[in-house]
Design an enzyme around this catalytic site. Sequence first.
Site, short mmCIF file in Angstrom:
data_model
loop_
_atom_site.label_atom_id
_atom_site.label_comp_id
_atom_site.label_asym_id
_atom_site.label_seq_id
_atom_site.Cartn_x
_atom_site.Cartn_y
_atom_site.Cartn_z
N ASP A 257 32.84 25.44 14.87
CA ASP A 257 33.14 26.66 14.13
C ASP A 257 33.28 27.80 15.15
O ASP A 257 33.32 27.56 16.36
CB ASP A 257 32.08 26.94 13.03
N CYS B 177 28.20 23.98 16.34
CA CYS B 177 28.10 25.27 15.66
C CYS B 177 27.00 26.05 16.37
O CYS B 177 26.57 25.67 17.46
CB CYS B 177 27.88 25.11 14.16
N THR C 46 23.76 26.50 15.77
CA THR C 46 22.53 25.73 15.96
C THR C 46 22.77 24.23 15.99
O THR C 46 21.89 23.47 16.40
CB THR C 46 21.56 25.99 14.78
N GLY C 47 23.91 23.79 15.49
CA GLY C 47 24.18 22.36 15.33
C GLY C 47 23.64 21.83 14.00
O GLY C 47 23.96 20.71 13.59
N HIS D 31 19.31 3.65 19.70
CA HIS D 31 18.54 3.20 18.54
C HIS D 31 19.24 3.46 17.20
O HIS D 31 19.08 2.68 16.27
CB HIS D 31 17.17 3.91 18.50
N ARG E 212 16.71 -5.23 17.13
CA ARG E 212 15.87 -4.78 16.02
C ARG E 212 16.42 -3.52 15.34
O ARG E 212 16.03 -3.19 14.22
CB ARG E 212 14.44 -4.54 16.50
N HIS E 213 17.32 -2.83 16.02
CA HIS E 213 17.86 -1.58 15.45
C HIS E 213 18.99 -1.82 14.45
O HIS E 213 19.28 -0.96 13.63
CB HIS E 213 18.37 -0.67 16.58
N ARG F 112 17.97 -1.71 10.77
CA ARG F 112 17.53 -0.35 10.38
C ARG F 112 18.74 0.53 10.12
O ARG F 112 18.77 1.30 9.16
CB ARG F 112 16.66 0.24 11.49
C1 RB5 Z 1 27.51 30.81 12.03
O1 RB5 Z 1 27.11 32.12 12.14
C2 RB5 Z 1 26.31 29.88 12.02
O2 RB5 Z 1 25.62 30.00 10.82
C3 RB5 Z 1 26.75 28.45 12.24
O3 RB5 Z 1 27.43 28.37 13.44
C4 RB5 Z 1 25.67 27.39 12.34
O4 RB5 Z 1 24.67 27.76 13.23
C5 RB5 Z 1 25.15 26.87 11.08
O5 RB5 Z 1 24.35 25.91 11.04
#
Ligand code: RB5
Length: 143
Positions: A8, A65, A67-68, A98, A132-133, A136
């Site tokens: 994003d 993004c 935070t991911g 895994h 073993r994975h 799962r």
């Molecule tokens: C965008 O501002 C932010 O919310 C997005 O990049 C992401 O971190 C959401 O999980």
Amino acid sequence: MRYYIGADHAGYEIKDFVKNIFLSYGDEVIDVGTFDDKRVDYPDFAKIVSKKILDDIGSQGVLICGTGIGMSISANRFQGIRAALCHDSLSAILSKQHNDANILCLGSRVSGKAMIEQIIKSWRDCSFEQGRHTNRVKKIDKL
Ligand code: RB5
């Protein structure tokens, strides 16, 4: 290996950095956007990359993004996608060995470039251990 990469607006700058790491190994990279810092919605890019990976057996992906977290929540809605949000190399390695992670999620506002480079290289250089994975991971799709 073919990698589909999406981000994003918070991740688009790091996307180019990530892309170049794969290209330096001679990997094929398909960039699905976004291509500038204009605000977009991360689920749209998680959807594009997830569908590409499900259609193109054996391919893998990276979603970025801020935070991911949004990317990983979104991608994991798709059956057959195993998206792992990683902030360190060990998690990246184990997510592949895994959990057979087929998408790596990164947080551009959480991890610095040096760490992201380590994470990408670690994730790229290892593979699913099976054994073993296997059962799962199969169970995940039955949930
Ligand atoms: C965008 O501002 C932010 O919310 C997005 O990049 C992401 O971190 C959401 O999980």
